[in-house]
Design an enzyme around this catalytic site. Structure first.
Site, PDB file in Angstrom:
ATOM      1  N   GLU A  29     151.334  69.616 -82.408  1.00  0.00           N
ATOM      2  CA  GLU A  29     150.272  68.917 -82.310  1.00  0.00           C
ATOM      3  C   GLU A  29     149.342  68.824 -83.477  1.00  0.00           C
ATOM      4  OE1 GLU A  29     147.418  66.084 -83.495  1.00  0.00           O
ATOM      5  OE2 GLU A  29     146.802  67.875 -82.971  1.00  0.00           O
ATOM      6  N   ASP A  44     149.654  73.379 -78.356  1.00  0.00           N
ATOM      7  CA  ASP A  44     149.988  74.570 -79.781  1.00  0.00           C
ATOM      8  C   ASP A  44     148.599  74.548 -79.788  1.00  0.00           C
ATOM      9  OD1 ASP A  44     149.311  72.093 -80.388  1.00  0.00           O
ATOM     10  OD2 ASP A  44     149.812  72.433 -82.819  1.00  0.00           O
TER      11      ASP A  44
HETATM   12 ZN   LIG Z   1     143.288  69.292 -82.825  1.00  0.00          ZN
HETATM   13 ZN   LIG Z   2     143.809  67.669 -80.221  1.00  0.00          ZN
END
Ligand SMILES: [Zn+2]
Ligand SMILES: [Zn+2]
Length: 387
Positions: free
Chosen positions: A125, A67
């Site tokens: 994440e 991401d």
């Molecule tokens: Zn990050």
């Molecule tokens: Zn990262």
């Protein structure tokens, strides 16, 4: 063969925010399929899993996050983000590209090893929820339980270098939204109100005493009030105020102390102001401390040393940032090994100028030797476990 530089530039130009990595997932799935991996998309949302079964032996999980961030890129690179307000400012495009490169090399050299390779492209994440989403979507039941989880993160170290730590490596992170209740009224008649702005201001200052006065100096801990919101106009005392607070810790004891102290102080400040109602606490987005398993780390570092030489390794890394990759190892009850690799070619930069850090609008790794190092590290680490 995938042109890794081209793949990296493509991902970099088309960043997608957490939980919206639709194009990214397709591109990565398309890169894996021709390598002989069994590829499944939409795992835990936009996650992609590739399985390469290659005889008996251990199951090795290699993970990359995919991401991007809500950041306006300011690197000036010719392959900058084409999407306003979204950028790969944490280098997850580099992680994903390195994992494609490693998957390719391991597939090509499959005659040299046996076991099962589980390639995991993890979404979200940055919200520290993507790993949990994939586990809850049956990652291990559907694709097999790993014996080891391996992952890496690029950072503002010299490209070509690998930094590692053993034991607690990245902090547990917890966030809480606090609502403070006052009594609104006219700005000229504060005596008829309970002012939640003053209440919030006292709480913010007092919260900074937690790490300074309540946590042992030998521990690592952070309390940050990153958001404070109240009111609409100068002459109106509002009804409520909101605080967004984030805490970081490296063990469950300190984590518990921080959470309890935040609630105690906020409640006490509300009481001190004569608040008509107890404050409300909405804890969310928690992720546990990331532990790089000491035994598994030392075995992996031995292999790194043989491959890269001692001079390219930096021991003792610990950072206050957080990572949810530990959720995979915890859920599977197996060790995780995590390391950082350098992304900055200092020889190509203005001397004396500090390299931008991850999440900065100016952060983007220099493609080489970052990419080759990241691919090599994943391959070497995987081969340490694949018999
Ligand atoms: Zn990050
Ligand atoms: Zn990262």
């Amino acid at each position: 063969m995938t042109d890794l530089h081209e793949l990296y530039r493509d991902l970099h130009q088309h960043p997608e925010l957490s939980l919206q990595e639709f194009r990214t997932a397709e591109v990565l799935a398309d890169a894996l399929r021709p390598l002989g991996f069994d590829v499944t998309t939409n795992v835990g949302g936009t996650g992609v899993v590739g399985v390469l079964r290659n005889g008996d032996g251990p199951v090795v999980l290699l993970r990359a996050d995919i991401d991007a961030l809500p950041v306006e890129e300011a690197t000036g690179l010719p392959y900058s983000s084409t999407r306003p307000g979204v950028a790969h400012a944490c280098g997850h495009d580099m992680h994903a590209t390195c994992l494609v490169g490693a998957a390719e090399r391991l597939a090509q050299t499959r005659a040299e090893w046996s076991g099962t390779l589980l390639v995991v492209f993890q979404p979200a994440e940055e919200l520290v929820c993507g790993a949990r989403n994939m586990v809850e979507d049956g990652l291990f039941e559907r694709f097999g339980r790993p014996d080891i989880v391996l992952a890496q993160h690029v950072g503002p170290l010299p490209a070509g270098m690998i930094a590692y730590g053993s034991g607690p490596l990245m902090a547990a992170s917890d966030s809480v939204t606090v609502t403070l209740f006052g009594r609104g009224g006219h700005g000229s008649a504060p005596e008829t109100t309970v002012d939640p702005v003053l209440m919030a201001a006292h709480a913010v200052v007092r919260l900074q005493g937690i790490v300074a006065r309540e946590i042992s100096p030998s521990e690592r801990a952070v309390v940050t009030v990153g958001r404070i919101q109240a009111g609409t106009q100068e002459n109106v005392i509002p009804e409520t105020a909101e605080l967004g607070i984030n805490i970081r810790s490296f063990n469950e004891h300190v984590r518990g102390l921080l959470r309890a102290a935040v609630e105690r102080i906020v409640r006490a400040e509300a009481a001190a102001s004569g608040a008509p109602r107890e404050p409300e606490f909405d804890w969310h987005g928690g992720t546990p401390v990331l532990v790089s398993d000491p035994d598994a780390t030392s075995r992996t570092v031995e292999a790194f040393t043989a491959q890269f030489g001692q001079e390219r390794l930096i021991p003792g890394a610990v950072v206050n940032a957080s990572e949810d990759v530990g959720v995979f190892g915890m859920a599977a009850e197996v060790p995780t090994v995590f390391w950082f690799f350098g992304g900055i070619d200092f020889s190509a930069r203005e001397p004396g100028r500090a390299a931008p850090m991850n999440h900065s609008p100016e952060f983007a790794p220099d493609i080489e030797p970052t990419l080759s190092t990241g691919v090599d590290a994943l391959v070497v680490a995987a081969r340490t476990w694949l018999s």
